[in-house]
Design a protein around this motif. Structure first.
Motif, PDB file in Angstrom:
ATOM      1  N   GLN A  84       0.846  -1.181   0.000  1.00 19.19           N
ATOM      2  CA  GLN A  84       0.000   0.000   0.000  1.00 19.19           C
ATOM      3  C   GLN A  84       0.893   1.246   0.000  1.00 19.19           C
ATOM      4  OE1 GLN A  84      -3.216  -0.006  -0.275  1.00 19.19           O
ATOM      5  NE2 GLN A  84      -3.883  -2.055   0.345  1.00 19.19           N
ATOM      6  N   PHE A  85       0.375   2.347  -0.491  1.00 19.35           N
ATOM      7  CA  PHE A  85       1.158   3.578  -0.587  1.00 19.35           C
ATOM      8  C   PHE A  85       1.696   4.015   0.775  1.00 19.35           C
ATOM      9  CE2 PHE A  85       1.124   8.365  -0.876  1.00 19.35           C
ATOM     10  CZ  PHE A  85       2.320   8.453  -1.562  1.00 19.35           C
ATOM     11  N   GLU A  86       0.910   3.805   1.824  1.00 21.69           N
ATOM     12  CA  GLU A  86       1.346   4.218   3.155  1.00 21.69           C
ATOM     13  C   GLU A  86       2.667   3.554   3.545  1.00 21.69           C
ATOM     14  OE1 GLU A  86      -0.057   6.487   5.276  1.00 21.69           O
ATOM     15  OE2 GLU A  86      -1.282   6.991   3.512  1.00 21.69           O
ATOM     16  N   ALA A  87       2.929   2.376   2.994  1.00 20.50           N
ATOM     17  CA  ALA A  87       4.137   1.640   3.362  1.00 20.50           C
ATOM     18  C   ALA A  87       5.387   2.158   2.660  1.00 20.50           C
ATOM     19  CB  ALA A  87       3.953   0.154   3.061  1.00 20.50           C
ATOM     20  N   VAL A  88       5.230   2.948   1.600  1.00 21.63           N
ATOM     21  CA  VAL A  88       6.396   3.400   0.826  1.00 21.63           C
ATOM     22  C   VAL A  88       6.534   4.918   0.779  1.00 21.63           C
ATOM     23  CG1 VAL A  88       6.267   1.337  -0.633  1.00 21.63           C
ATOM     24  CG2 VAL A  88       5.181   3.461  -1.400  1.00 21.63           C
ATOM     25  N   LYS A  89       5.566   5.647   1.258  1.00 24.61           N
ATOM     26  CA  LYS A  89       5.538   7.093   1.022  1.00 24.61           C
ATOM     27  C   LYS A  89       6.680   7.854   1.690  1.00 24.61           C
ATOM     28  CE  LYS A  89       2.386   8.482   4.750  1.00 24.61           C
ATOM     29  NZ  LYS A  89       1.095   9.154   5.042  1.00 24.61           N
ATOM     30  N   ASN A  90       7.331   7.255   2.674  1.00 22.39           N
ATOM     31  CA  ASN A  90       8.452   7.933   3.338  1.00 22.39           C
ATOM     32  C   ASN A  90       9.801   7.531   2.760  1.00 22.39           C
ATOM     33  OD1 ASN A  90       6.793   9.344   5.190  1.00 22.39           O
ATOM     34  ND2 ASN A  90       6.662   7.517   6.487  1.00 22.39           N
ATOM     35  N   ARG A  91       9.770   6.788   1.637  1.00 21.11           N
ATOM     36  CA  ARG A  91      11.000   6.339   1.001  1.00 21.11           C
ATOM     37  C   ARG A  91      11.189   7.023  -0.352  1.00 21.11           C
ATOM     38  NH1 ARG A  91      10.023   0.229   0.417  1.00 21.11           N
ATOM     39  NH2 ARG A  91      12.028   0.390  -0.680  1.00 21.11           N
ATOM     40  N   ASN A  92      12.417   6.949  -0.870  1.00 16.78           N
ATOM     41  CA  ASN A  92      12.738   7.453  -2.203  1.00 16.78           C
ATOM     42  C   ASN A  92      12.976   6.288  -3.144  1.00 16.78           C
ATOM     43  OD1 ASN A  92      12.649  10.101  -1.215  1.00 16.78           O
ATOM     44  ND2 ASN A  92      14.824  10.089  -0.711  1.00 16.78           N
ATOM     45  N   PHE A  93      12.688   6.495  -4.435  1.00 19.17           N
ATOM     46  CA  PHE A  93      12.863   5.452  -5.440  1.00 19.17           C
ATOM     47  C   PHE A  93      13.577   6.030  -6.658  1.00 19.17           C
ATOM     48  CE2 PHE A  93       9.548   3.799  -2.801  1.00 19.17           C
ATOM     49  CZ  PHE A  93       9.708   2.419  -2.834  1.00 19.17           C
ATOM     50  N   ASP A  94      14.340   5.183  -7.324  1.00 12.71           N
ATOM     51  CA  ASP A  94      15.004   5.606  -8.551  1.00 12.71           C
ATOM     52  C   ASP A  94      14.001   5.768  -9.688  1.00 12.71           C
ATOM     53  OD1 ASP A  94      17.849   5.391  -7.612  1.00 12.71           O
ATOM     54  OD2 ASP A  94      17.228   3.326  -7.295  1.00 12.71           O
ATOM     55  N   GLY A  95      13.052   4.858  -9.780  1.00 15.77           N
ATOM     56  CA  GLY A  95      12.078   4.904 -10.868  1.00 15.77           C
ATOM     57  C   GLY A  95      10.697   4.486 -10.410  1.00 15.77           C
ATOM     58  N   LEU A  96       9.684   5.013 -11.106  1.00 17.96           N
ATOM     59  CA  LEU A  96       8.287   4.645 -10.875  1.00 17.96           C
ATOM     60  C   LEU A  96       7.638   4.419 -12.228  1.00 17.96           C
ATOM     61  CD1 LEU A  96       5.559   4.458  -9.272  1.00 17.96           C
ATOM     62  CD2 LEU A  96       5.433   6.960  -9.469  1.00 17.96           C
ATOM     63  N   ILE A  97       6.947   3.292 -12.370  1.00 15.14           N
ATOM     64  CA  ILE A  97       6.161   3.014 -13.566  1.00 15.14           C
ATOM     65  C   ILE A  97       4.699   2.978 -13.167  1.00 15.14           C
ATOM     66  CG2 ILE A  97       5.651   1.327 -15.376  1.00 15.14           C
ATOM     67  CD1 ILE A  97       8.550   0.341 -15.084  1.00 15.14           C
ATOM     68  N   ILE A  98       3.871   3.756 -13.857  1.00 16.81           N
ATOM     69  CA  ILE A  98       2.425   3.724 -13.635  1.00 16.81           C
ATOM     70  C   ILE A  98       1.800   3.125 -14.882  1.00 16.81           C
ATOM     71  CG2 ILE A  98       0.356   5.029 -13.037  1.00 16.81           C
ATOM     72  CD1 ILE A  98       2.103   7.179 -11.843  1.00 16.81           C
ATOM     73  N   THR A  99       1.120   2.012 -14.725  1.00 19.23           N
ATOM     74  CA  THR A  99       0.593   1.274 -15.872  1.00 19.23           C
ATOM     75  C   THR A  99      -0.680   1.921 -16.414  1.00 19.23           C
ATOM     76  OG1 THR A  99      -0.935  -0.198 -14.695  1.00 19.23           O
ATOM     77  CG2 THR A  99       1.404  -0.809 -14.707  1.00 19.23           C
ATOM     78  N   GLY A 100      -1.147   1.360 -17.518  1.00 21.41           N
ATOM     79  CA  GLY A 100      -2.436   1.758 -18.037  1.00 21.41           C
ATOM     80  C   GLY A 100      -3.560   1.252 -17.147  1.00 21.41           C
ATOM     81  N   ALA A 101      -4.787   1.606 -17.523  1.00 25.46           N
ATOM     82  CA  ALA A 101      -5.981   1.177 -16.797  1.00 25.46           C
ATOM     83  C   ALA A 101      -7.148   1.203 -17.779  1.00 25.46           C
ATOM     84  CB  ALA A 101      -6.260   2.085 -15.604  1.00 25.46           C
ATOM     85  N   PRO A 102      -8.136   0.312 -17.621  1.00 26.61           N
ATOM     86  CA  PRO A 102      -9.278   0.273 -18.552  1.00 26.61           C
ATOM     87  C   PRO A 102     -10.309   1.345 -18.231  1.00 26.61           C
ATOM     88  CG  PRO A 102      -9.521  -1.430 -16.899  1.00 26.61           C
ATOM     89  CD  PRO A 102      -8.195  -0.779 -16.621  1.00 26.61           C
ATOM     90  N   LEU A 103      -9.873   2.608 -18.325  1.00 32.01           N
ATOM     91  CA  LEU A 103     -10.723   3.728 -17.914  1.00 32.01           C
ATOM     92  C   LEU A 103     -10.863   4.763 -19.022  1.00 32.01           C
ATOM     93  CD1 LEU A 103      -9.203   4.158 -14.335  1.00 32.01           C
ATOM     94  CD2 LEU A 103     -11.430   3.172 -14.885  1.00 32.01           C
ATOM     95  N   GLY A 104     -10.701   4.318 -20.272  1.00 27.91           N
ATOM     96  CA  GLY A 104     -10.671   5.259 -21.376  1.00 27.91           C
ATOM     97  C   GLY A 104     -11.924   6.094 -21.547  1.00 27.91           C
ATOM     98  N   LEU A 105     -13.082   5.568 -21.164  1.00 27.30           N
ATOM     99  CA  LEU A 105     -14.335   6.292 -21.345  1.00 27.30           C
ATOM    100  C   LEU A 105     -14.870   6.863 -20.037  1.00 27.30           C
ATOM    101  CD1 LEU A 105     -16.099   3.913 -23.898  1.00 27.30           C
ATOM    102  CD2 LEU A 105     -14.869   6.042 -24.347  1.00 27.30           C
TER     103      LEU A 105
END
Length: 313
Positions: free
Chosen positions: A91-112
């Motif tokens: 969950q986001f709460e578990a990582v929000k206090n850390r730094n990351f080299d990269g983040l990938i945000i995928t697609g989603a079936p929300l086009g309409l």
């Protein structure tokens, strides 16, 4: 060097069968190497399929990469076992206090679906705002690209009259840009979206470097000057049969979809499709990892600072 993933992640068996070097956590812990920390926010319903596709592309690099999987919320999934989500996703709460080299945000079936009607829109806004201060480079894929343009540039949702589905020819621009190193002047890539990305519109309303376009599909690849935000409007991660499965699904739902363009031999869905975009997908992800992440990120992630980033290679 390999990607590092949890020992029991289903993707590990698939990738090993493909002769891809995967290092499990148990072995990686014995090595004195600073791996790149890459977070994948998986918004797709079939999470196991999607995570495997992205891990396959991330594996084609000499860099050691430590992968963590992130879910957008704790709602039950219809397409992914709860046990899998509980075992491998944070969950986001578990990582929000850390730094990351990269983040990938995928697609989603929300086009309409309008942005304000996306159930997790505010949560996604929070994650994208967090990334500005905690992530060296973020890669937005398909629907996430449109969401990123809305949140970073306040661009309204632009929807096509018909779904764009198929494999399209693209031309590169700014041929010496690091993200395009090794690219042919033209290449193929799959799309599956309702979103519209007009080159002229993005040129008029953003300061993005537009790196690859299609006469039919519009902008495919764009980046901010500092390479901290990279937008890919298609699906370089797709397997050979992904568009086929989507086409059959839409037929079954009575949607009367068009046959994906330039996908089936002789445009006949009875003919097995051939993946014509695989090499481009691997090269794109290797370039992103090297030039947007590895060459830009601090060795000590605790020293993350805007001053680390340059606008010129």
């Amino acid at each position: 060097m390999p990607i590092k993933i949890p020992d029991q992640l289903p993707a590990s068996d698939v990738l090993r069968q493909e002769n891809i070097f995967v290092m499990l956590e148990s072995r990686a812990s014995t090595q004195g190497i600073r791996p790149l920390k890459v977070l994948i926010l998986n918004l797709m319903p079939k999470k196991i399929e999607t995570e495997t596709q992205f891990l396959r592309l991330l594996s084609n690099s000499p860099l050691q990469i430590d992968i963590e999987l992130l879910r957008i919320d704790d709602r039950p999934s219809k397409n992914t076992p709860t046990e899998h989500l509980n075992n491998f996703y944070r969950q986001f709460e578990a990582v929000k206090n850390r730094n990351f080299d990269g983040l990938i945000i995928t697609g989603a079936p929300l086009g309409l679906v309008q942005f304000e009607n996306v159930i997790y829109w505010e949560h996604l806004q929070a994650i994208m705002a967090w990334a500005k201060e905690h992530v060296t480079s973020t890669l937005y894929v398909c629907w996430a690209a449109q969401a990123g343009l809305k949140l970073l540039y306040d661009l309204p949702k632009r929807t096509r009259k018909e779904k764009l589905s198929g494999v399209y020819h693209h031309q590169i621009h700014h041929c010496f840009h690091p993200l395009l190193r090794g690219f042919d002047d033209t290449f193929l890539a799959p799309h599956s979206r309702y979103a519209d990305f007009s080159p002229q519109y993005l040129q008029e309303h953003t300061d993005l470097d537009i790196l690859a376009t299609s006469d039919v599909a519009g902008v495919y690849l764009a980046s901010t000057k500092d390479k901290r935000n990279v937008f890919v409007t298609g699906h370089p991660e797709y397997d050979a049969l992904t568009l086929h499965h989507e086409y059959i699904r839409d037929l079954g739902e009575g949607m009367e979809p068009s046959i994906p363009v330039n996908y089936y031999p002789n445009d006949n869905p009875d003919n097995p499709p051939v993946a014509s975009w695989r090499s481009h997908g691997h090269l794109l992800f290797s370039n992103w990892l090297n030039y947007c992440v590895y060459q830009q990120t601090p060795y000590d992630l605790d020293q993350f600072s805007e001053e680390n980033f340059t606008k010129d290679d």
